[in-house]
Design an enzyme around this catalytic site. Structure first.
Site, PDB file in Angstrom:
ATOM      1  CB  VAL A   1       5.465  -4.413  -2.676  1.00 29.45           C
ATOM      2  CG1 VAL A   1       6.634  -4.365  -1.702  1.00 29.45           C
ATOM      3  CG2 VAL A   1       5.371  -3.102  -3.451  1.00 29.45           C
TER       4      VAL A   1
ATOM      5  CG  HIS B   1      -1.884  -1.041   1.374  1.00 28.19           C
ATOM      6  ND1 HIS B   1      -1.852  -1.987   2.378  1.00 28.19           N
ATOM      7  CD2 HIS B   1      -2.967  -1.332   0.613  1.00 28.19           C
ATOM      8  CE1 HIS B   1      -2.875  -2.814   2.238  1.00 28.19           C
ATOM      9  NE2 HIS B   1      -3.564  -2.447   1.175  1.00 28.19           N
TER      10      HIS B   1
END
Ligand code: PAF
Length: 288
Positions: free
Chosen positions: A178, A39
């Protein structure tokens, strides 16, 4: 500085009006909280490209197809605000439920086709819940750009189609997945795994990478998929919902990557459903 937290649509609209008057480009990062580095990479991209950035935090009840999953979803708002502090975002919009779904709310946004496969085939109603709330995120924040992670690649394509079909003037931006050092894609659901479960879950990425390498060498997908499923079960996954090669644009099943394509996987471990995907280079199949 921890960002101001807005709870009401009217407050969000006041901010948007002020930012518009400044001529600012507004970016929104839609989340359900339990923020992780994935995020934060979206926040970073938004900060680099926009003048004002708002982070949306709302655990959207409409996109959960099981009450236990909704109940168990991590809620960590204080920690989330702390994690956002170094990024100097302009606001966190964490609306009260009635600001998103007022009494008598009766509208459903449904994107057909793209939602029939992958997670859509396993989580009934999930993408209607996503498309409905994301259309509200776009309209309530009035943002110019919205940032989504490629980990939820099907969601990204659904949201793009929804914004285009409904003429919502927003650019949907995609940011790379990620990963932990182990290769495990970052997910708020990882918080529910034991240490052993995390280590086992990390085996998903090498399985995807090996598949991608074999496809790049010209192998066809269907025979590879069976072996890869077996590897996941051996690694400790309890069940594999899907492991498929599909094109990026329309999410059609492919035998080999003759156009931009990805391998998509969803599998269960310790009662947690994890998803991941990996882009594969275009390749000519063996014997072609
Ligand atoms: O990806 C998520 O966290 C959610 O699906 C989203 C886009 C915030 C909608 O609730």
């Amino acid at each position: 500085m921890t960002p101001p937290i807005l709870r009401k649509l009217a407050e969000m609209r006041d901010h948007t009006a002020r930012w518009r008057a400044e001529g600012a480009r507004i970016g929104v990062v839609p989340t359900m909280g339990a923020l992780h580095r994935g995020h934060l990479s979206l926040v970073e991209a938004a900060k680099a490209e926009c003048d004002r950035v708002v982070v949306w935090i709302f655990v959207n009840p409409k996109q959960f197809n099981s009450p236990e999953d909704l109940e168990n979803y991590p809620r960590t708002e204080v920690e989330d605000a702390g994690k956002l502090a170094p990024f100097a975002v302009d606001a966190v919009y964490a609306p009260d439920v009635d600001q998103v779904y007022p009494d008598g709310f009766a509208t459903n946004v449904s994107v057909s086709g793209l939602t029939d496969v992958l997670c859509g085939a396993h989580r009934s109603g999930h993408f209607d819940g996503v498309a409905t709330v994301v259309s509200k995120i776009f309209l309530q924040t009035g943002a110019d750009r919205a940032y989504f992670g490629e980990k939820d690649f099907q969601q990204l394509q659904v949201v793009r189609r929804m914004a285009r079909d409904l003429d919502i003037p927003i650019e949907v931006m995609a940011c790379p997945t990620v990963r932990e050092a182990s290769g495990l894609a970052m997910s708020s659901r990882n918080l529910r795994l034991s240490e052993g479960g995390l280590a086992q879950a990390a085996q998903l990425y090498p399985v995807l990478r090996d598949l991608a390498a074999e496809l790049a060498d010209g192998a066809r997908f269907p025979p590879l998929a069976e072996r890869a499923r077996a590897r996941l079960i051996e690694a400790g996954f309890d069940e594999v919902d899907y492991l498929e090669l599909r094109d990026e644009a329309a999410l059609q099943a492919l035998d080999h990557p003759d156009r931009p394509a990805r391998i998509f996987a969803a599998a269960w471990i310790e009662g947690v459903r994890l998803i991941d995907n990996l882009a594969v280079p275009a390749a000519v199949p063996e014997g072609a």
